[in-house]
Design a protein around this motif. Sequence first.
Motif, short mmCIF file in Angstrom:
data_model
loop_
_atom_site.label_atom_id
_atom_site.label_comp_id
_atom_site.label_asym_id
_atom_site.label_seq_id
_atom_site.Cartn_x
_atom_site.Cartn_y
_atom_site.Cartn_z
N LEU A 85 0.71 -1.20 0.03
CA LEU A 85 0.01 0.13 0.04
C LEU A 85 1.08 1.37 0.06
CD1 LEU A 85 -2.25 -2.09 0.57
CD2 LEU A 85 -3.17 -0.43 1.92
N LEU A 86 2.28 1.48 -0.78
CA LEU A 86 2.73 2.33 -0.75
C LEU A 86 2.68 3.00 -2.43
CD1 LEU A 86 6.14 1.36 1.12
CD2 LEU A 86 4.17 2.64 1.71
N ASP A 87 2.96 4.38 -2.50
CA ASP A 87 2.50 4.68 -3.76
C ASP A 87 3.66 4.23 -4.80
OD1 ASP A 87 1.63 7.24 -5.13
OD2 ASP A 87 3.47 7.36 -5.53
N LEU A 88 2.89 3.90 -5.90
CA LEU A 88 3.88 3.27 -6.94
C LEU A 88 4.84 4.15 -7.73
CD1 LEU A 88 0.80 1.11 -8.81
CD2 LEU A 88 2.70 0.44 -7.12
N GLU A 89 4.52 5.40 -7.67
CA GLU A 89 5.49 6.24 -8.35
C GLU A 89 6.78 6.56 -7.47
OE1 GLU A 89 5.47 10.57 -10.64
OE2 GLU A 89 3.58 9.62 -9.88
N TYR A 90 6.31 6.97 -6.11
CA TYR A 90 7.39 7.63 -5.29
C TYR A 90 7.82 6.52 -4.38
CZ TYR A 90 5.85 11.80 -6.93
OH TYR A 90 5.49 13.08 -7.99
N GLY A 91 7.02 5.38 -4.01
CA GLY A 91 7.59 4.52 -2.83
C GLY A 91 7.26 4.95 -1.56
N LEU A 92 6.29 5.79 -1.34
CA LEU A 92 6.01 6.73 -0.06
C LEU A 92 4.54 6.30 0.50
CD1 LEU A 92 7.63 9.96 -1.00
CD2 LEU A 92 8.60 8.34 0.34
N PRO A 93 4.35 6.55 1.75
CA PRO A 93 2.95 6.05 2.24
C PRO A 93 2.02 7.30 1.50
CG PRO A 93 4.71 6.09 4.01
CD PRO A 93 5.25 6.65 2.81
N ILE A 94 0.84 7.02 1.69
CA ILE A 94 -0.20 7.83 0.98
C ILE A 94 -0.35 9.15 1.78
CG2 ILE A 94 -2.81 7.84 0.48
CD1 ILE A 94 -2.65 4.80 0.33
N GLN A 95 -0.08 9.07 2.91
CA GLN A 95 -0.36 10.27 3.93
C GLN A 95 0.76 11.50 3.29
OE1 GLN A 95 -0.40 9.74 8.15
NE2 GLN A 95 -0.38 11.94 8.52
N VAL A 96 1.90 10.94 3.20
CA VAL A 96 2.97 11.75 2.86
C VAL A 96 2.86 12.05 1.35
CG1 VAL A 96 5.71 11.89 2.27
CG2 VAL A 96 4.64 10.44 4.12
N ARG A 97 2.51 11.41 0.59
CA ARG A 97 2.23 11.53 -1.00
C ARG A 97 1.01 12.74 -0.92
NH1 ARG A 97 -1.20 7.68 -4.23
NH2 ARG A 97 -2.67 8.62 -2.90
N ASP A 98 0.08 12.50 -0.30
CA ASP A 98 -1.16 13.48 -0.44
C ASP A 98 -0.86 14.83 0.23
OD1 ASP A 98 -2.64 11.31 -1.57
OD2 ASP A 98 -3.81 11.06 0.27
N THR A 99 0.08 14.85 1.45
CA THR A 99 0.65 16.17 1.86
C THR A 99 1.49 16.69 0.85
OG1 THR A 99 0.51 15.09 3.97
CG2 THR A 99 1.81 17.11 3.62
N GLY A 100 2.28 16.25 0.00
CA GLY A 100 3.56 16.80 -0.91
C GLY A 100 2.74 17.24 -1.98
N LEU A 101 1.38 16.55 -2.26
CA LEU A 101 0.58 17.09 -3.43
C LEU A 101 -0.63 17.99 -3.19
CD1 LEU A 101 0.55 13.57 -5.72
CD2 LEU A 101 2.35 15.68 -6.01
N ALA A 140 -4.12 16.17 -9.39
CA ALA A 140 -2.99 16.89 -8.55
C ALA A 140 -1.77 17.19 -9.67
CB ALA A 140 -2.69 16.03 -7.50
N PRO A 141 -0.97 18.03 -9.21
CA PRO A 141 0.40 18.49 -9.91
C PRO A 141 1.08 17.32 -10.00
CG PRO A 141 0.39 19.50 -7.85
CD PRO A 141 -0.91 19.01 -8.22
N SER A 142 1.98 17.22 -11.27
CA SER A 142 2.70 16.03 -11.56
C SER A 142 3.83 15.69 -10.44
CB SER A 142 3.21 15.83 -12.80
OG SER A 142 3.97 17.21 -13.08
N SER A 143 4.19 16.59 -9.72
CA SER A 143 5.38 16.33 -9.06
C SER A 143 5.61 17.34 -7.85
CB SER A 143 7.00 16.61 -9.63
OG SER A 143 7.13 17.80 -10.29
N SER A 144 6.46 17.16 -6.68
CA SER A 144 6.50 17.97 -5.63
C SER A 144 7.87 17.85 -5.27
CB SER A 144 5.60 17.39 -4.66
OG SER A 144 5.79 18.30 -3.31
N ASP A 145 8.73 18.98 -4.88
CA ASP A 145 9.68 18.98 -4.49
C ASP A 145 9.98 18.09 -3.10
OD1 ASP A 145 10.25 20.59 -6.51
OD2 ASP A 145 10.35 22.58 -5.23
N MET A 146 9.04 18.15 -2.28
CA MET A 146 9.20 17.42 -0.96
C MET A 146 9.23 15.86 -1.38
SD MET A 146 6.92 17.05 2.09
CE MET A 146 5.69 16.04 1.29
N LEU A 147 8.47 15.60 -2.31
CA LEU A 147 8.44 13.98 -2.59
C LEU A 147 9.47 13.51 -3.32
CD1 LEU A 147 4.57 13.81 -3.83
CD2 LEU A 147 5.61 13.17 -1.60
#
Length: 427
Positions: A85-101, A140-147
Amino acid sequence: MATSLGSNTYNRQNWEDADFPILCQTCLGENPYIRMTKEKYGKECKICARPFTVFRWCPGTRMRFKKTEVCQTCSKMKNVCQTCLLDLEYGLPIQVRDTGLSVKDEVPKSDVNKEYYTQNMEREIANTDGTRPVGQLGKAPSSSDMLLKLARTTPYYKRNRPHICSFWVKGECKRGEECPYRHEKPTDPDDPLADQNIKDRYYGINDPVADKLLKRASTMPRLDPPDDKSISTLYIGGLGDTVTDGELKSHFYQFGEIRTITIVQRQQCAFIQFATRQAAEMAAEKSFNKLIINGRRLTVKWGRSQAARGKEGIKDGISEMGTRLDPVPGLPGALPPPPALDEETPANYFNLDPGTSPAVLNIALPPPPGINPPPPGFGPPMFHPMGHMAPPMPPPMSMRPPGQIHYPSQDPQRMGAHAAHGSRHGE
């Protein structure tokens, strides 16, 4: 397994049947040849509780067997792996991805609303090619600096290790090396990472792994531009053997005109000089802790000016790396300053008596090769006496008083010392 429960939504038409799972590289394992078992309608999804096709496999040697945990519909709605259940693009938890985007989770948690939302998302997924996320995540935007700073560049296969053997913890495991579980000390039960819930990870709330990553993102270092405005060079480290100057140019040319690109293969680094300082600052801001080329995360730093590099070095016994250097014993000290000379007083370079005429120093040249030197007493003397004021000749090494010994060659009792050589020649 879920049944109809008197509802039209839970019927066999809505049960999921798939031919291959949606997995990340870490869960799939490093072995390109794996064997999977497929069980049609084997389990119910842990999010929507609908039956789905379960896949089970072993990702590698000495790894634990893994299986899919959620259905593909829930996986596509969040763009996550069916197992971790980690993001397929960044390999991060959903909470981190949603916060970054800056994505707000709109998945309902009640059963009726969840079924209605899932049906709408399935219709939206059917109208796409399946390669891009849907819903709010697709807008959502395609990328984020934090991600980009937190994202993993390589798979983390350590996550596939077996669980800890509970019998070994109690001292009762009798399998030894044949035990498929790990014989290690368990983590602290008070550690927040020891209490993880799959639903909290999916909905992006109260995830301890996400909280740890968000705290790390808030304390990550920044790359401030130097005060010297003449510096327009960036240092790129960690190139390895695969990154070329063409790949560096294809990434950095978007920030401005590049003057030179110098690659140092021995140190696996490169120096990129921009034509303007503004282009260098933009490249440093957009690439610091975010530059990934050929799967390698590269280090980005500011270069140093030639004037500052020349002034740096060893100052007051402190090296460039910040370590204090101890003085080496036995080295001669600084020479005293020469005495002040008047313009009228002639220079006395040989410390001769002013009342006597200075003797002429005559040094005989060695004879040319092939001619024997004259016997003792027939040739000119090598050194003429310089009077009674001449300084005495220093005694040989064997006759000098023993001083403080710092090196083995200064010890006359050791073989190879100067004093020992002198005594041997004397014999």
